[in-house]
Write an enzyme that holds these catalytic residues in place. Structure first.
Site, PDB file in Angstrom:
ATOM      1  N   HIS A  69       0.821  -1.204   0.000  1.00 37.55           N
ATOM      2  CA  HIS A  69       0.000   0.000   0.000  1.00 37.55           C
ATOM      3  C   HIS A  69       0.863   1.265   0.000  1.00 37.55           C
ATOM      4  O   HIS A  69       0.561   2.238  -0.704  1.00 37.55           O
ATOM      5  CB  HIS A  69      -0.936  -0.030   1.227  1.00 37.55           C
ATOM      6  CG  HIS A  69      -1.708   1.225   1.423  1.00 37.55           C
ATOM      7  ND1 HIS A  69      -1.398   2.135   2.404  1.00 37.55           N
ATOM      8  CD2 HIS A  69      -2.777   1.733   0.751  1.00 37.55           C
ATOM      9  CE1 HIS A  69      -2.248   3.148   2.336  1.00 37.55           C
ATOM     10  NE2 HIS A  69      -3.093   2.937   1.353  1.00 37.55           N
ATOM     11  N   GLU A  72       2.080   1.836  -3.397  1.00 33.60           N
ATOM     12  CA  GLU A  72       0.988   2.375  -4.230  1.00 33.60           C
ATOM     13  C   GLU A  72       0.932   3.906  -4.097  1.00 33.60           C
ATOM     14  O   GLU A  72       0.811   4.630  -5.089  1.00 33.60           O
ATOM     15  CB  GLU A  72      -0.346   1.739  -3.816  1.00 33.60           C
ATOM     16  CG  GLU A  72      -1.547   2.259  -4.585  1.00 33.60           C
ATOM     17  CD  GLU A  72      -2.715   2.611  -3.672  1.00 33.60           C
ATOM     18  OE1 GLU A  72      -3.041   3.816  -3.578  1.00 33.60           O
ATOM     19  OE2 GLU A  72      -3.303   1.708  -3.043  1.00 33.60           O
ATOM     20  N   HIS A  73       1.042   4.409  -2.875  1.00 35.42           N
ATOM     21  CA  HIS A  73       1.052   5.872  -2.681  1.00 35.42           C
ATOM     22  C   HIS A  73       2.226   6.519  -3.416  1.00 35.42           C
ATOM     23  O   HIS A  73       2.084   7.568  -4.042  1.00 35.42           O
ATOM     24  CB  HIS A  73       1.167   6.200  -1.183  1.00 35.42           C
ATOM     25  CG  HIS A  73      -0.151   6.241  -0.480  1.00 35.42           C
ATOM     26  ND1 HIS A  73      -0.615   7.363   0.159  1.00 35.42           N
ATOM     27  CD2 HIS A  73      -1.102   5.293  -0.312  1.00 35.42           C
ATOM     28  CE1 HIS A  73      -1.793   7.109   0.699  1.00 35.42           C
ATOM     29  NE2 HIS A  73      -2.115   5.856   0.439  1.00 35.42           N
ATOM     30  N   GLU A 149      -4.038   8.238   7.180  1.00 32.06           N
ATOM     31  CA  GLU A 149      -5.028   7.351   6.544  1.00 32.06           C
ATOM     32  C   GLU A 149      -5.398   6.224   7.500  1.00 32.06           C
ATOM     33  O   GLU A 149      -6.564   5.860   7.648  1.00 32.06           O
ATOM     34  CB  GLU A 149      -4.470   6.778   5.234  1.00 32.06           C
ATOM     35  CG  GLU A 149      -5.475   5.889   4.509  1.00 32.06           C
ATOM     36  CD  GLU A 149      -4.949   5.331   3.184  1.00 32.06           C
ATOM     37  OE1 GLU A 149      -3.799   5.643   2.808  1.00 32.06           O
ATOM     38  OE2 GLU A 149      -5.703   4.587   2.531  1.00 32.06           O
TER      39      GLU A 149
END
Lengths: 445, 451
Positions: A69, A72-73, A149
């Site tokens: 993840h 991905e950012h 997040e």
């Protein structure tokens, strides 16, 4: 009316048999191993490009949970050719919508835009497939964003916190027990080198699938994919990590969480089951899918009929079987008690519904109704190009393969009442069950 | 400013200048919207879509929570109870008959409208049966005592669930602060006090008063010919009483009821919500420039000013965005964020700084050009599915907009220039009239400190 009615239903099912036939999928593999799937949908002149890397949280381990993840950012932070944020600005200026999502078995990047702009999306995706520029300062800032997040999605939601713990209990030996966003401590120690290694290891053409759905010609998309992705060097991808659940029943588990910021109790019940990818017989997975449909496929299904309306002990009750998964998965039930119900009574009622699946064959009318719902849903799903791209990508990334979609109708129709009873007996039994209870603090005192 | 070309030409030119040759077999296509009037002048909007053998029918009624009166939650409770039994069928029988056709029925309520949506296969027999059920749900719902109590209890529990979320608490408080005594102040989900008052009699009375043809509009998208769509619209409205149109809503207040609200809440983040009543349906000369301004401020995802300032440059927040809600009377322009609690005051000053900068400086031609290119270029995406189309047509039906509304979106957007934006901001973005709500740990004490 009943007779006439039944005849109408039979007629309808005959129509559905042809209606549900999904559009044709065109496939082409580049020399470097990138697989390209194209489905044509001429409506509105738009196209969706979705690039699926076959890597996600289930490829991770402590202490690098969350690395898929985080990467991905960082994929939006610039390449050897382009500065941070330029990807987003270019797509936005061309009227495109774009984003990315990380799952347990995949990391996917998509652009939806006018079909004559598809080339821009492919060019930018090809660039960041092999020329990503990972910068330390940008990484440190982005990790702050990711920690926010996590706070927003999980820490500040009592239900999300509870699900994180239920999930870590329901999966025993499987990486599915770790949260996709990563455990807090792992996020705190994660370094840029972890992301670099992850990128080098998994972002390889042969470990990716490009799915395009829209107003396009398949051959033209293949040419365009060759033009942009052809330059990405071929490399042999690592094999996906093994992560089978222990194959005997893991034993009955119970978790009770009392959270002072919770206001409403919640019951969670999950059974360890194989997925469509791991089942010895696909038939078992389809029978489990039907079992979930019988419980919760519509307003007339058993959970709303018996628990919400009948006894009124639940305000909501749902059942879900996650068939499309690379590893062994769960058949799960989630319910909230009404004022008249409590968690113990609710757990008993859910178990009674499961027992009934084991002990009584599902009646013919009820089974037909479930098939009708599922087949109609297949037709309705053809409405959304984004949804179809997701369907194809998930089937590929979990190793099930997109052709399973073509077999869906046949396999659903082949499920018998005896199949449902058989899988309920084998898998929906106490030794495979985790029961999770979330209680507000006031209720615990 | 840069000359604005018609969309197709602009897109073709950009494609040639862009990075690769196009391979499209088609460019964006605006769907043809047909409009006619059914009973009691109820407007019907229809788009033929033959690609998938399905039909969406939405009936929208001026029966949103703005009509709740002194019992917030009434409109939603009524809509939720509609499909819990009708025309002598109990909820289970209704669901079974519907599901035997493969169709799905759903109801929803926001501040300005109630909506009953049927999604069916387009095959004649199942569609006819599903449409009959929709007609019965609208006009002959049972609204039985047990069903009303059950749905009410579910709404009460949903309110308790909302109190678990700082963002939800902030949103409720923001509408109260922005709208004061106006009907938009209370949420469609209701209030504890409102729900406590509700019973079957009130639900029945609400249904009798607001569910009429004069208060309705119909949207249809799908695999039908015009004549079939006309018959379908007539059928689903056919059993409703003609009724009277609901009176117009009052104008929202010019000043917020409260400038700043701080609520202590146990969490790791502070939810921030800011806003003011900004734009009503039909105010096109202001709506389009404000949409452009919103796109630049916080409507454009990662490329917007708020996302850059809050997320990219400072790492204060995962999500910060702004949104313009167009409603029958002035709907709000809202900015929302969730930020690390320790950095709440810093985040608040960044947000306020960006809003003031926008109000003071407006936008330059290049920013407008980028925003307009995005808004016009992405518009076809919203129309690329029957689901997207029915959403657009439902909004048109709720306000009785002309059939040309969708076709005029792109030219209107392309016509926006810096002077239009300046005028719209002067008219509708006064930062001094903005309400601010903070919900998070220890925000009250900080707010109480002298500056």
């Amino acid at each position: 009316m009943d007779l006439l009615y039944r005849r109408a239903t039979a007629l309808l099912l005959a129509c559905l048999a042809t209606a549900a036939g999904a559009a044709e999928v065109h496939e082409h593999e580049l020399d470097n191993g990138l697989d390209v799937l194209v489905e044509v949908d001429q409506r509105a002149g738009v196209a969706v490009s979705m690039l699926w890397y076959h890597v996600g949280a289930s490829y991770e381990h402590r202490p690098i949970t969350g690395v898929s993840h985080a990467l991905e950012h960082m994929m939006f932070k610039g390449t050897e050719q382009r500065g941070s944020g330029e990807f987003s600005r270019l797509i936005s200026r061309e009227g495109g919508e774009h984003n990315a999502f990380t799952g347990r078995d995949y990391t996917a990047y998509y652009e939806a835009l006018a079909a004559d702009r598809l080339g821009l999306a492919l060019e930018l995706e090809a660039e960041r497939m092999h020329q990503l520029a990972l910068d330390e300062a940008a990484f440190q800032r982005e990790m702050q964003v990711i920690r926010e997040e996590r706070r927003q999605r999980i820490a500040d939601s009592p239900e999300a916190r509870a699900f994180e713990r239920f999930s870590a209990t329901a999966h025993v030996a499987s990486p599915y027990r770790d949260p996709i966003i990563g455990w807090r401590h792992d996020l705190a120690r994660m370094g840029l080198a972890d992301l670099e290694a992850w990128y080098r290891r998994w972002y390889v053409p042969a470990n990716a699938t490009l799915v395009v759905v829209g107003a396009v010609e398949p051959e033209a998309v293949f040419d365009m994919a060759e033009r942009h992705f052809g330059a990405v060097p071929a490399r042999t991808p690592a094999p996906p990590p093994e992560g089978r659940e222990i194959n005997t029943a893991p034993g009955e588990r119970r978790v009770t969480l009392t959270l002072d910021d919770a206001r409403v109790p919640l019951l969670y019940m999950a059974y360890n089951t194989p997925s469509l990818a791991t089942a010895e017989e696909p038939r078992d997975a389809y029978a489990l899918l039907m079992a979930a449909e019988i419980l919760d496929g519509g307003g007339s299904a058993r959970l709303p009929e018996h628990l919400v309306r009948g006894e009124g002990i639940a305000t909501s009750a749902s059942a879900r079987y996650s068939a499309v998964a690379r590893l062994d998965t769960l058949f799960s039930l989630v319910a909230r008690p009404s004022d008249e119900g409590d968690l113990d009574g609710l757990a008993e009622a859910l178990q009674a519904e499961i027992r009934r699946l084991r002990e009584e064959p599902v009646g013919e009318v009820e089974l037909q109704r479930a098939v009708t719902r599922l087949m109609a849903r297949e037709v309705f799903e053809r409405d959304a190009p984004m949804g179809r791209a997701r369907q194809l990508g998930r089937l590929e990334a979990t190793g099930i393969g997109w052709r399973e979609r073509e077999r869906f109708e046949e396999r659903i129709r082949a499920v018998t009442p005896a199949d449902i009873q058989r899988v309920a007996r084998r898998y929906l039994q106490p030794q495979r069950r985790t029961t999770g209870r979330l209680l507000p603090d006031e209720e615990a005192s | 400013m840069a000359p604005r070309r018609p969309l197709q030409a602009a897109m073709a030119a950009a494609a040639a200048a862009a990075l690769s040759a196009g391979t499209a077999t088609a460019g964006p296509v605006a769907p043809e919207v047909q409009r006619w009037q059914a009973r009691a002048d109820a407007p019907v909007y229809f788009v033929e879509a033959h690609e998938v053998p399905m039909v969406d029918v939405a009936v929208v009624l001026d029966a949103g929570s703005a009509r709740d009166g002194d019992t917030p939650g009434l409109a939603r409770l009524t809509a939720r109870t509609l499909d819990e039994g009708a025309a002598g069928m109990d909820a289970g029988e209704l669901a079974r008959r519907l599901e035997d056709t493969g169709a799905r029925l759903s109801t929803s309520v926001n501040r300005s409208r109630a909506r009953v949506h049927l999604r069916s296969l387009s095959e004649e027999a199942p569609l006819a049966e599903a449409a009959t059920l929709l007609r019965q749900v609208l006009a002959e719902p049972t609204l039985g005592e047990a069903a009303v109590q059950r749905e009410r209890q579910q709404m009460q529990q949903a309110l308790r669930t909302q109190r678990q979320s700082a963002a939800k608490v902030a949103e409720r408080a923001l509408y109260e602060a922005m709208y004061g005594e106006h009907p938009y102040a209370t949420p469609p989900s209701g209030t504890e006090a409102g729900l406590a008052e509700l019973d079957r009699a009130r639900v029945e009375a609400f249904h009798r008063k607001h569910y009429s043809a004069a208060n309705a509009g119909v949207a249809i998208v799908g695999d039908l010919e015009r004549a079939e769509a006309e018959a379908l619209a007539a059928k689903v409205l056919g059993a409703l009483p003609a009724g009277e149109p609901a009176p117009a809503l009052p104008e929202p207040p010019a000043e917020p009821a409260e400038d700043e609200v701080r609520i202590d809440f146990p969490a790791e983040q502070t939810a921030i919500a800011m806003g003011l009543p900004a734009i009503a349906r039909g105010e096109e000369s202001l709506e389009y420039p404000l949409r452009v301004a919103n796109q630049v401020l916080g409507g454009g995802g990662l490329v917007s000013r708020l996302a850059r300032a809050m997320r990219e440059e400072r790492g204060l927040s995962y999500s910060t965005a702004s949104r313009l809600h167009v409603a029958p009377v002035r709907g709000p322009w809202i900015v929302r964020s969730s930020v690390k609690a320790e950095r709440t005051e810093e985040a608040l000053s960044v947000l306020r700084g960006e809003i003031r900068r926008l109000a003071r400086e407006g936008l330059d031609a290049a920013e407008i050009d980028d925003a307009v290119r995005h808004l016009t270029g992405s518009f076809p995406l919203a129309l690329a599915s029957n689901r997207g189309l029915i959403r657009q047509l439902s909004a048109m039906a709720a306000s009785g907009l002309p059939a040309s509304h969708l076709a005029s979106y792109i030219p209107r957007m392309e016509a926006v220039d810096p002077a239009d934006v300046r005028r719209a901001l002067d008219a509708r973005l006064d930062p001094g009239r903005m309400a601010t709500v903070l919900v998070g740990p220890n925000v009250e004490a900080v707010g109480a400190e002298p500056e």
